[in-house]
Design a protein around this motif. Structure first.
Motif, PDB file in Angstrom:
ATOM      1  N   ALA A   1       0.834  -1.200   0.000  1.00 50.72           N
ATOM      2  CA  ALA A   1       0.000   0.000   0.000  1.00 50.72           C
ATOM      3  C   ALA A   1       0.871   1.253   0.000  1.00 50.72           C
ATOM      4  O   ALA A   1       2.097   1.166   0.005  1.00 50.72           O
ATOM      5  CB  ALA A   1      -0.910  -0.018   1.228  1.00 50.72           C
ATOM      6  N   GLY A   2       0.190   2.404  -0.027  1.00 52.81           N
ATOM      7  CA  GLY A   2       0.895   3.671   0.097  1.00 52.81           C
ATOM      8  C   GLY A   2       0.942   4.474  -1.182  1.00 52.81           C
ATOM      9  O   GLY A   2       1.500   5.561  -1.214  1.00 52.81           O
TER      10      GLY A   2
ATOM     11  N   SER B   1       6.068   1.390  -2.258  1.00 60.14           N
ATOM     12  CA  SER B   1       6.357   2.650  -1.570  1.00 60.14           C
ATOM     13  C   SER B   1       7.853   2.879  -1.380  1.00 60.14           C
ATOM     14  O   SER B   1       8.275   3.948  -0.944  1.00 60.14           O
ATOM     15  CB  SER B   1       5.658   2.676  -0.209  1.00 60.14           C
ATOM     16  OG  SER B   1       6.073   1.549   0.538  1.00 60.14           O
ATOM     17  N   LEU B   2       8.660   1.871  -1.705  1.00 57.38           N
ATOM     18  CA  LEU B   2      10.122   2.031  -1.548  1.00 57.38           C
ATOM     19  C   LEU B   2      10.836   2.280  -2.873  1.00 57.38           C
ATOM     20  O   LEU B   2      12.047   2.533  -2.885  1.00 57.38           O
ATOM     21  CB  LEU B   2      10.741   0.770  -0.906  1.00 57.38           C
ATOM     22  CG  LEU B   2      10.218   0.325   0.452  1.00 57.38           C
ATOM     23  CD1 LEU B   2      10.984  -0.907   0.934  1.00 57.38           C
ATOM     24  CD2 LEU B   2      10.322   1.455   1.477  1.00 57.38           C
ATOM     25  N   MET B   3      10.113   2.210  -3.981  1.00 56.81           N
ATOM     26  CA  MET B   3      10.784   2.164  -5.284  1.00 56.81           C
ATOM     27  C   MET B   3      11.617   3.412  -5.587  1.00 56.81           C
ATOM     28  O   MET B   3      12.599   3.337  -6.322  1.00 56.81           O
ATOM     29  CB  MET B   3       9.775   1.917  -6.421  1.00 56.81           C
ATOM     30  CG  MET B   3       9.021   0.602  -6.315  1.00 56.81           C
ATOM     31  SD  MET B   3      10.075  -0.865  -6.131  1.00 56.81           S
ATOM     32  CE  MET B   3      10.693  -1.053  -7.793  1.00 56.81           C
TER      33      MET B   3
ATOM     34  N   THR C   1      -9.092  -5.777   6.672  1.00 53.36           N
ATOM     35  CA  THR C   1      -9.969  -5.067   5.716  1.00 53.36           C
ATOM     36  C   THR C   1      -9.243  -5.014   4.372  1.00 53.36           C
ATOM     37  O   THR C   1      -8.029  -5.197   4.312  1.00 53.36           O
ATOM     38  CB  THR C   1     -10.204  -3.596   6.133  1.00 53.36           C
ATOM     39  OG1 THR C   1      -8.961  -2.864   5.977  1.00 53.36           O
ATOM     40  CG2 THR C   1     -10.674  -3.473   7.564  1.00 53.36           C
ATOM     41  N   PRO C   2      -9.966  -4.760   3.291  1.00 51.97           N
ATOM     42  CA  PRO C   2      -9.282  -4.417   2.042  1.00 51.97           C
ATOM     43  C   PRO C   2      -8.531  -3.087   2.223  1.00 51.97           C
ATOM     44  O   PRO C   2      -8.781  -2.352   3.182  1.00 51.97           O
ATOM     45  CB  PRO C   2     -10.427  -4.261   1.040  1.00 51.97           C
ATOM     46  CG  PRO C   2     -11.566  -5.049   1.640  1.00 51.97           C
ATOM     47  CD  PRO C   2     -11.417  -4.869   3.131  1.00 51.97           C
ATOM     48  N   VAL C   3      -7.629  -2.788   1.294  1.00 52.00           N
ATOM     49  CA  VAL C   3      -6.898  -1.521   1.367  1.00 52.00           C
ATOM     50  C   VAL C   3      -7.813  -0.414   0.825  1.00 52.00           C
ATOM     51  O   VAL C   3      -8.305  -0.512  -0.286  1.00 52.00           O
ATOM     52  CB  VAL C   3      -5.601  -1.578   0.531  1.00 52.00           C
ATOM     53  CG1 VAL C   3      -4.834  -0.269   0.658  1.00 52.00           C
ATOM     54  CG2 VAL C   3      -4.729  -2.752   0.968  1.00 52.00           C
ATOM     55  N   PRO C   4      -8.046   0.637   1.636  1.00 49.43           N
ATOM     56  CA  PRO C   4      -8.944   1.709   1.187  1.00 49.43           C
ATOM     57  C   PRO C   4      -8.246   2.693   0.242  1.00 49.43           C
ATOM     58  O   PRO C   4      -7.016   2.771   0.239  1.00 49.43           O
ATOM     59  CB  PRO C   4      -9.321   2.411   2.482  1.00 49.43           C
ATOM     60  CG  PRO C   4      -8.162   2.173   3.385  1.00 49.43           C
ATOM     61  CD  PRO C   4      -7.532   0.865   2.991  1.00 49.43           C
TER      62      PRO C   4
END
Lengths: 336, 322
Positions: free
Chosen positions: A134-135, A188-190, A309-312
């Motif tokens: 995520a992120g 998120s680290l790319m 939960t799913p990722v919002p």
């Protein structure tokens, strides 16, 4: 000062080295040339994958070994398995790990099992690079960390780097492994920049790394959560607590020895996993500590995970979804 | 395409070996001497044999849950296969694969496969290897009518076609996907038309007629070998036995299967043709029958006496450790 490059550039460099050194290495996936290779139209290189990690490969190695695939994850992963079983060393890019939903059989029932089912008579040197986590405001179907699925499949190895240097060394090892390896790339680290050695080097699969030494508590992370754990460790230091941070780097094989060693050293452990809590790496690590490290424990093992939960999508909610340094600090403070 | 005397003898030997192997398995399960999920190939012998007669050591075949025939046609030894079915350490896969996963890459056999349609992309992958390594080999994937409704079929054929791979896809249409008649689940009779979606060459063969399969497969394999790309060859055939050993076969009439067995048996059709044309004699064929039966009996004896895997074997061959 040592050279600094991004996570994406480190992966790109590893792919160039692997292809340069071994003619059996091929790279395939959706948009990995991304339309590059249309020399007649003056388009030598284009997308190079959704994250740009395969940029330049088509120009350097040509269309035989660098292939855009149809949007057929099951089809091209199955093709990659067949190619691996017959003498090539394919590196397939599964654009987002969420697409495991439409591509699982070649990994679950083919790549992972052929060697066992054939009584050891085949090698399947396949690497599947996949972007995950995520992120990025990418919402529920493009943000999951599904390594819990691949870790649960005997025959697969699963790797997740947290720094550009580890990304390069682990990817080179994964490609040269004679079995299937799932290589997780945290979105998120790319763009993170780090020191990366020049040239060819390998980091063994199944070896965790202590990325910060400490004496009061152990924080175990993987991929992005290592970065969060380091941030929490800084804040804990200011509060007078010395935290040791262990980066698993490889989820299967998992470095159980390193986990138990840090637990023995500090007596308490918090594990931070970006996945939902059930059947997660967090629950796996916690179970290991209780099963084999019970005598070292001065406090309960704490899990900091995403919720079930799913990722919002909404940035406000997504930021709540991902494990935070605040949560880690709170978990550590609750131990004493 | 002319076949030499030796090639004809070999074709009959393989078809007869497949039939005898499958009938023996049926007997062994019924007698309680053998266990496992077994899907028998009897009735479809002309397809595997007619196709594999064109293949060399450079070539790879991929198969299905109904895979014994493809193994025998490609040259896998029946002794190892029988031991595998008995779960013995002397089996082709050390007893770890069983009927649905018999494989032997020493003979270019990339495995039976328990997942319907999964072998199709694997075949494309083996063809990709042949193409990139310029080995001169081709990859042949066998699968049934049921597999043509799987995504792996469509994705695999599209990839093979767009990359012009040296692959041949052999669609064994035996009229039933497990218990469901093809017309219940597929809105067309000639499934070969599906190749058109992928701008792929296709053909339809009488899968009970060795010579028709041999000729049409030969054209497809030669095309693949010469850089002409993949072909979908549909072979119309019939499963003499059930979907699995023990299948009560309540979905089809006895008259229907008897009619196929009496009038369309691929071994009978082959024998009538070669004897009438004076290419082989009945004596030669009966000699093969006797040798085949003897070899199968010996394979059963050897398998029943072979050692089981050891407890340590449970944990090996998961990862490459050497």
């Amino acid at each position: 000062m040592t050279r600094q490059i991004t996570f994406t550039e480190a992966i790109n460099e590893a792919l160039h080295i692997a292809m340069q050194n071994d003619p059996d290495v091929i790279v395939l996936g959706e948009d990995i040339c991304g339309g590059g290779g249309r020399k007649d139209q003056g388009i030598e290189d284009a997308w190079g994958g959704i994250m740009g990690a395969t940029r330049g490969l088509i120009k350097a190695f040509g269309p035989e070994r660098v292939r855009d695939t149809p949007i057929s994850e099951m089809g091209f992963l199955g093709t990659a398995v067949g190619a691996a079983a017959t003498g090539l060393r394919p590196v397939a890019e599964l654009m987002f790990m969420d697409f495991l939903g439409v591509s699982l059989d070649p990994l679950l029932n083919q790549a992972a099992k052929l060697r066992y089912m054939f009584g050891g008579k085949v090698r399947v040197p396949l690497t599947v690079r996949t972007s995950m986590g995520a992120g990025s405001r990418a919402a529920a179907q493009h943000s999951q960390t599904l390594y819990g699925i691949t870790v649960g499949i005997p025959g697969l190895k699963t790797v997740i780097p947290s720094t550009p240097a580890d990304a390069k060394g682990l990817l080179l090892t994964a490609i040269r492994d004679d079995g299937p390896v799932i290589f997780c790339e945290p979105k998120s680290l790319m763009n993170d920049v780090g020191e990366v050695p020049e040239g060819d080097y390998e980091i063994p699969l199944g070896k965790a790394a202590i990325v910060r030494e400490g004496s009061d508590v152990s924080i175990v992370g993987m991929g992005r959560t290592v970065k969060t754990a380091l941030e929490a460790a800084d804040r804990l230091a200011a509060l007078g607590t010395s935290a040791e941070v262990l980066d698993l780097r490889s989820l299967h094989p998992m470095d159980e020895e390193a986990i138990l060693a840090t637990l023995q050293k500090t007596g308490s452990l918090v594990v931070v996993d970006e996945s939902p809590p059930r059947c997660s790496i967090a629950s796996d690590v916690a179970a290991l500590c209780v099963d084999q490290g019970f005598d070292y424990l001065n406090a309960p093992v704490k899990k900091v995970t995403a919720p079930h939960t799913p990722v919002p999508f909404s940035p406000v909610l997504e930021d709540l979804y991902v494990p935070s340094a605040d949560q880690i600090v709170a978990a550590v403070r609750a131990l004493s | 395409m002319e076949l030499s005397h030796d090639q004809l003898l070999d074709a009959y030997w393989r078809m007869r070996m497949i039939r005898a192997f499958e009938e023996k398995l049926n007997d062994l399960v019924t007698a309680g001497r053998l266990t496992g999920f077994l899907h028998l190939y009897a009735g479809e012998e002309a397809v595997a044999t007619g196709v594999c007669a064109h293949l060399t050591d450079l070539d790879i075949v991929n198969s299905t849950h109904r895979g014994h025939g493809h193994c025998i046609a490609k040259g896998v030894e029946v002794e190892g296969m029988m031991a595998e079915l008995y779960g013995r350490s002397t089996g082709t896969c050390k007893g770890k694969g069983g009927s649905m996963h018999i494989a032997d890459l020493d003979y270019g056999m990339l495995g039976a496969n328990g997942i319907v349609g999964a072998g199709i992309p694997l075949t494309a992958g083996a063809a990709l290897t042949a193409s990139i390594k310029k080995s001169g080999g081709v990859a042949v994937g066998f699968f049934g009518d049921g597999a043509t409704n799987q995504g792996q079929f469509h994705e695999g054929l599209n990839i093979a076609s767009v990359w012009n791979l040296p692959a041949v896809f052999i669609l064994e249409n035996n009229g039933y996907g497990e218990a469901s008649p093809t017309e219940f689940v597929t809105p067309m009779t000639d499934l070969a038309v599906r190749a058109k979606s992928y701008a792929m060459e296709s053909d339809v063969a009488d899968g009970m007629d060795f010579f028709d399969v041999y000729e049409k497969a030969g054209t497809a394999i030669e095309r693949a070998r010469n850089g002409g790309g993949p072909t979908l060859l549909e072979c119309k055939t019939y499963r003499f036995m059930g979907h699995y050993v023990g299948d009560p076969m309540t979905y089809r009439t006895k008259e229907e299967s008897e009619d196929w067995k009496q009038n369309r048996d691929p071994l009978d059709l082959f024998e009538n043709r070669v004897v009438e044309a004076q290419l082989l004699t009945s004596d030669e064929l009966r000699g093969i029958d006797a040798r085949v039966d003897q070899r199968i009996a010996a394979a059963v004896d050897a398998a029943e006496q072979a050692p089981f895997p050891t407890p340590a074997d449970l944990l090996t061959d998961v990862y490459v450790t050497e």
